[in-house]
Design a protein around this motif. Structure first.
Motif, PDB file in Angstrom:
ATOM      1  N   UNK A 176       8.411   2.492   3.216  1.00 19.88           N
ATOM      2  CA  UNK A 176       7.029   2.460   3.703  1.00 19.88           C
ATOM      3  C   UNK A 176       6.839   1.177   4.486  1.00 19.88           C
ATOM      4  N   UNK A 177       6.093   1.302   5.535  1.00 17.94           N
ATOM      5  CA  UNK A 177       5.978   0.140   6.395  1.00 17.94           C
ATOM      6  C   UNK A 177       4.551  -0.330   6.481  1.00 17.94           C
ATOM      7  N   UNK A 179      -2.624 -10.151   9.923  1.00 17.70           N
ATOM      8  CA  UNK A 179      -2.567  -9.304   8.747  1.00 17.70           C
ATOM      9  C   UNK A 179      -3.797  -8.417   8.640  1.00 17.70           C
ATOM     10  N   UNK A 180      -4.896  -8.890   9.184  1.00 17.74           N
ATOM     11  CA  UNK A 180      -6.138  -8.131   9.056  1.00 17.74           C
ATOM     12  C   UNK A 180      -6.636  -7.617  10.392  1.00 17.74           C
ATOM     13  N   UNK A 198       0.853  -1.171   0.000  1.00 19.08           N
ATOM     14  CA  UNK A 198       0.000   0.000   0.000  1.00 19.08           C
ATOM     15  C   UNK A 198       0.901   1.237   0.000  1.00 19.08           C
ATOM     16  N   UNK A 251      -6.505  -4.966  12.021  1.00 21.06           N
ATOM     17  CA  UNK A 251      -7.166  -3.668  12.076  1.00 21.06           C
ATOM     18  C   UNK A 251      -8.624  -3.776  11.663  1.00 21.06           C
ATOM     19  N   UNK A 252      -8.838  -4.416  10.522  1.00 22.79           N
ATOM     20  CA  UNK A 252     -10.197  -4.554  10.031  1.00 22.79           C
ATOM     21  C   UNK A 252     -11.042  -5.380  10.982  1.00 22.79           C
ATOM     22  N   UNK A 301      -7.664   2.133   4.041  1.00 23.67           N
ATOM     23  CA  UNK A 301      -6.524   1.673   4.823  1.00 23.67           C
ATOM     24  C   UNK A 301      -6.138   0.248   4.499  1.00 23.67           C
ATOM     25  N   UNK A 302      -6.904  -0.373   3.651  1.00 24.79           N
ATOM     26  CA  UNK A 302      -6.597  -1.762   3.344  1.00 24.79           C
ATOM     27  C   UNK A 302      -5.803  -1.852   2.059  1.00 24.79           C
ATOM     28  N   UNK A 303      -4.876  -2.794   2.036  1.00 26.71           N
ATOM     29  CA  UNK A 303      -4.130  -3.004   0.804  1.00 26.71           C
ATOM     30  C   UNK A 303      -5.079  -3.516  -0.273  1.00 26.71           C
ATOM     31  N   UNK A 326       0.061   0.777  10.688  1.00 27.62           N
ATOM     32  CA  UNK A 326      -0.976   0.825   9.650  1.00 27.62           C
ATOM     33  C   UNK A 326      -2.061  -0.179   9.975  1.00 27.62           C
ATOM     34  N   UNK A 327      -3.264   0.220   9.731  1.00 32.74           N
ATOM     35  CA  UNK A 327      -4.385  -0.678  10.015  1.00 32.74           C
ATOM     36  C   UNK A 327      -4.894  -1.261   8.721  1.00 32.74           C
ATOM     37  N   UNK A 328      -4.395  -2.372   8.395  1.00 37.11           N
ATOM     38  CA  UNK A 328      -4.916  -3.036   7.209  1.00 37.11           C
ATOM     39  C   UNK A 328      -4.857  -4.520   7.389  1.00 37.11           C
TER      40      UNK A 328
END
Lengths: 220, 812
Positions: free
Chosen positions: B509-510, B156-157, A204, B159-160, B409-411, A218-220
């Protein structure tokens, strides 16, 4: 400076069309590029080798090499650069652009193929269109090189087993005296057919400058 | 035929249990003198007062019954049994469970049982009190989902997941609560007496989603990982949020002042984070404890359960989120514990967790059915219909709005199809039901709330649960093949992860890869040192490779052991039921996952007969068999290094990449050797260099060095050697030296097939190997057949040392 600024903005617009990055993302990446190159026009392997965060990456060599590989520039050239400019840098980065909601299935398929090609190129160092066992072994060795106790023996065995797997999935009726030369791109696609790539091969790219929000998780 | 009879037995058992249950619960009333079944010899009349003791009249009762004494555990056992039988029943005829979720079936059975109980005026068991539910039934369910949570996709998810679990639940509770309160103001419905707080409380109850049914559907159609994990994680954490909210709204508040709101928010965080803290703490303690359990294997699994339960109870003690505590505890310790404990303990832990979890869940759904019939309902069309409507609308809206916020915010953003899956996956279930039942009695409309909750559960479970599979297939949600479990994909997963991490580093970028990298470093450097006894970082590629290799060893063992029972004896937790519904080629993953099972069932038994009896407090010693296993590995690995087998006999998909130059293909060597003794191994070591020097001309050095990686899916066909076979085989091995095994002798009678024909042969590799063996014997009829190992690794003429009988009981 002012002249170059406008020139680069003009150039950015061109890059937006070609790579699909947004203007902000390109500006960001350019900042990073300049940081890496020390405000030079081009970047050399030594520049990338010096990145401290990369030091622990087991496949650092392959990654750095991928940036200087002409095959990753969406053109039909082969060979490698000595130094790359920002444009090339961006081209390599664009392999990892995440899909948006608008991308169609066909485009996704094409993107996937592109990413697979990128991976394939990482393996295929001599660019003969096949991954031979030596090349495969090398990559596995590199992958395992950071996990300490694992010796080369295990890496070899694993690469061998993986190779056998490729052979048995792709050439099921191979005569006993046949010799499996190496993994071609078609076979490579075949073995990674069911593999989920969406969650693994995307980055991203942020629209905002990251240097200020390094700590933000990061929130993903 | 088997199926029918099995089914009949199942039904009979079911009826029997049910009858005994009815009988049991009839005896529930202790005041009633039981006229039947109670035979007391001789009859005693305790009510007759005696002026003085008459010892001559009181005989020793030969047979007595004391039902009240055992009543409670007895009935609980019967209920559990009944529910379990119901579960067996569904899976005997597994086509049902594909189309109708198990929870629906359980509720249906519960409804029937409830109807019968209602007709005979029986009270349902008072199992569903708040205490029982929260202290005994909930922990196993949550532990189950926490322990089996797929860790990587979850983090990995995360946050969601948290976004949907916390904000989504808040959104639902407040949205539904407010709208219902608005509805309550309409006089026509006659429910003006329901206050806002009660409405909110009720809304909280029904916003706990419980998509067990949906998850199994998702798993079956293998929807993409992101969707799956978000639904999974949401249901898990939203339980926690719901319980917290429930406690907040259930609190007697007089006037709500802004401070209360603030305190509520504060409490929310304290409860949630506190629970997490305790969970992590107990998780680490548990992991640390298992570091020292190598000498007490038999109680190893217990630590896991006790620590998680302790985490749960301590969290309850401080009234912080106990669900959070147990989930984080399970998540934290899983990784370390599974490395510390033995394979058996690991299997035990998994089985027991699964078992407890599914029993609790089964019981809850079952009781849901029973209670639906047996309780009194307060039906209010308006209120209930609007509840349904609002639950549906707010869920849909919530998903829509929340994804819009989270997507940037999601890839990989959620598309509309994913959102549909998310929204439609919002089934209500066990938690809602139990919470509704534990509502305090002061609430005037408790009956109405219970009725409405049951209606919404039934509605969502039946309607949505049944229709979600066709719908998901219809809208064609993005799928992920989660069954890929080959070395190549593992290698490339890692390759991709490292690439991404590297590129991210490059462009400064992280994302989670960066954090994962950081954590793994920390983990390897510090945590593992503390937690894990055998502290060697192992790459996942290596782990997978070992697994596959083990499986190969297993296969060889099975093949060699001859008489292969066709009955699959690998019964896994839930893989098995699916595999029967799936095409054959998908068995591979299930096989891999079952590796531990298979091993513990197969490998160890070989030696078990000879192992001496063990004491009461010790498990049968497994070190011997383990040793064999390890040796076998080492030897196989060694034997497959360059040049060690040039067999041209390739069973099925068994390939060679190259042959040494100038080697003719007619040298027939069986592809594998099987050795159990260690002198064997050292011998092969000695014999090794000469061969290597001879064949290691790297003119076309492809992977000659191959392990016999046969297609792994033969495993299900011939999964294990039954105990009987093993014993016979072993007897043979024991009795003797020169006696050929029946297997080989029987294959002698076969017409020797030309080798080329079975390269493409589709018959099982077992057959192939037998043929191979047979041929090998034909070639050298003079050599004495080995007692145990069917195949020697190499030709005798080349390496005479290896022609020794390889299973020599005296040697060990």
């Amino acid at each position: 400076m002012g002249a170059s600024q406008t020139r680069s903005v003009h150039k950015y617009q061109d890059l937006v069309d070609r790579t699909g990055f947004s203007l902000e993302q390109i500006k960001n990446l350019h900042k990073r590029f300049q940081h890496l190159s020390g405000n030079e026009e081009t970047i050399s392997k030594e520049n990338l080798d010096r990145i401290p965060a990369l030091a622990n990456n087991p496949i650092k060599k392959q990654i750095v090499y991928a940036f200087f590989d002409k095959r990753n520039q969406h053109q039909d050239e082969v060979g490698s650069f000595e130094e790359i400019g920002f444009e090339q840098f961006l081209m390599v980065m664009s392999h990892f652009r995440p899909p948006t909601l608008k991308t169609t299935e066909e485009e996704k398929e094409a993107l996937r193929k592109e990413k697979l090609r990128f991976l394939f190129n990482m393996h295929d160092t001599d660019n003969d269109g096949t991954i031979t066992l030596e090349e495969y072994r090398k990559v596995v060795e590199e992958l395992l090189s950071k996990s300490g106790a694992m010796g080369l023996e295990a890496a070899k065995a694993i690469a061998d087993a993986a190779m056998l797997e490729v052979a048995s999935t792709n050439v099921p009726h191979m005569a006993p005296d046949d010799f499996y030369e190496g993994i071609t791109f078609e076979h490579f696609e075949q073995i990674l057919k069911g593999l989920e790539m969406e969650s693994r091969m995307h980055i991203r790219f942020l629209d905002v400058d990251t240097t200020t929000m390094r700590c933000g998780k990061s929130t993903s | 035929m088997d199926l029918i009879s099995a089914r009949r037995t199942g039904v009979l058992l079911l009826i029997f249990t049910f009858l005994s249950l009815l009988h049991g619960s009839r005896g529930e009333i202790p005041a009633k003198p039981a006229p039947s079944g109670v035979t007391i010899v001789p009859p005693i009349k305790p009510n007759v007062p005696h002026a003085y003791p008459e010892p001559s009249k009181v005989y020793l009762p030969v047979f007595t019954m004391d039902y009240p004494r055992i009543q409670i555990p007895f009935e609980i056992t019967l209920w559990i049994l009944l529910a379990s039988f119901a579960k067996i029943g569904f899976h005997v005829y597994h086509k049902i469970t594909i189309w109708v979720p198990e929870s629906c079936l359980l509720i249906s059975i519960g409804l029937i049982v409830g109807a019968i109980m209602h007709s005979v005026h029986e009270e349902p068991p008072a199992v569903l009190s708040s205490e029982v539910f929260f202290l005994y039934m909930l922990p196993p369910i949550v532990l189950d989902s926490g322990y089996f949570m797929p860790t990587r996709p979850f983090f990995e998810n995360i946050g969601t997941v948290l976004w949907f679990a916390i904000v989504g639940t808040l959104w639902n509770s407040i949205g539904i609560g407010m709208s219902l309160f608005a509805i309550c103001q309409i006089e026509a419905f006659g429910v003006q007496d329901i206050s806002l707080q009660e409405n909110l409380l009720f809304a909280t109850i029904i916003s706990a989603v419980d998509p067990v049914a949906v998850l199994s559907v998702f798993e079956d159609v293998s929807v993409n990982e992101q969707l799956y994990i978000v639904v999974f994680g949401e249901c898990l954490f939203n339980d926690a949020v719901t319980v917290v909210l429930y406690n907040i709204f259930n609190f007697e508040m007089g006037e709500v002042v802004p401070t209360d709101v603030f305190l509520g928010v504060a409490k929310f965080f304290v409860v949630g984070l506190g629970g997490m803290g305790f969970g992590v703490l107990f998780g680490f303690v548990a992991a640390f404890t298992t570091r020292f359990t190598s000498k007490v294997r038999e109680i190893e699994p217990l630590f896991i359960f006790m620590y998680s339960y302790l985490a749960y109870l301590v969290a309850e003690l401080f009234t912080i989120s106990s669900i959070m505590a147990i989930v984080t505890c399970a998540l934290t310790m899983k990784y370390y514990v599974e490395e510390n404990v033995s394979q058996r303990s690991c299997t035990t832990i998994r089985h027991v967790i699964k078992m407890l979890g599914s029993i609790s869940e089964t019981l809850i759904f079952f009781f849901l059915g029973v209670v639906t019939v047996t309780t009194e309902h307060e039906w209010n069309w308006g209120y209930i219909m609007f509840t349904l409507l609002f639950a549906f609308v707010w869920r849909g809206l919530g998903v829509l709005v929340l994804t819009q916020i989270i997507n940037p915010f999601r890839t990989i953003p959620f598309n509309l199809k994913d959102q549909f899956g998310l929204a439609y996956g919002g089934l209500r279930g066990a938690i809602s039901f139990a919470l509704a039942f534990t509502l305090p009695n002061e609430i005037g409309r408790k009956q109405l709330f219970i009725t409405a909750t049951i209606v919404i559960i039934l509605f969502t479970v039946f309607l949505q649960g049944i229709s979600i599979r066709p719908l998901i297939e219809f809208v064609n949600v993005r799928r992920t093949n989660r069954d890929v479990d080959t070395i190549n994909s593992e290698v490339h997963c890692r390759l991709m992860e490292h690439t991404i991490a590297g590129i991210e580093d490059l462009c400064g970028q992280w994302s989670h890869f960066y954090w994962k990298d950081k954590f793994m470093k920390f983990n390897n450097r510090i945590l593992r040192r503390i937690m894990i006894r055998d502290n060697r970082a192992e790459s996942s590629i290596v782990a997978l490779y070992k697994k596959l290799e083990l499986q190969n060893a297993m296969e060889i063992l099975d093949t060699v052991a001859g008489d292969i029972s066709a009955a699959p004896s690998i019964v896994s937790l839930y893989e098995e039921k699916k595999s029967s519904a799936r095409p054959r080629k998908k068995f591979l993953t299930a096989d891999l996952k079952n590796m531990h099972d298979i091993l513990s069932k197969n490998m160890y038994k070989i030696r078990q007969r000879t192992v001496a009896f063990t004491g009461k407090h010790a498990l049968p010693n497994e070190s011997h068999s383990r040793e064999i296993l390890i040796r076998r590995h080492a030897s196989i690995r060694r034997s497959i290094r360059p040049g060690s087998f040039q067999s041209s006999v390739v069973p099925k998909s068994h390939k060679y990449f190259s042959l040494p130059a100038g080697k003719s293909l007619d040298s027939k060597f069986p592809p594998v050797r099987l050795s159990n003794t260690d002198d064997q191994e050292t011998m092969s070591e000695v014999a090794y260099p000469s061969r290597r020097s001879r064949f290691n001309q790297p003119s076309r050095s492809s992977s000659r060095a191959m392990m016999p990686l046969r297609r792994l899916d033969t495993l299900q066909e011939a999964p294990s050697v039954s105990v009987l076979d093993e014993s016979t085989v072993e007897d043979r091995g024991r009795t003797g030296g020169g006696k050929p095994r029946t297997n080989s002798s029987s294959s002698d009678s076969r017409v020797p097939a030309p080798r080329r024909t079975f390269i493409d042969n589709d018959s099982s590799s077992a057959d192939n190997l037998r043929n191979v063996h047979h041929e090998a014997e034909e070639e050298q009829p003079t050599s004495p057949p080995p007692a145990w190992a069917a195949e020697s690794r190499d030709n005798a003429s080349r390496n005479p040392l290896l022609r020794r009988p390889q299973w020599n009981p005296k040697g060990k």
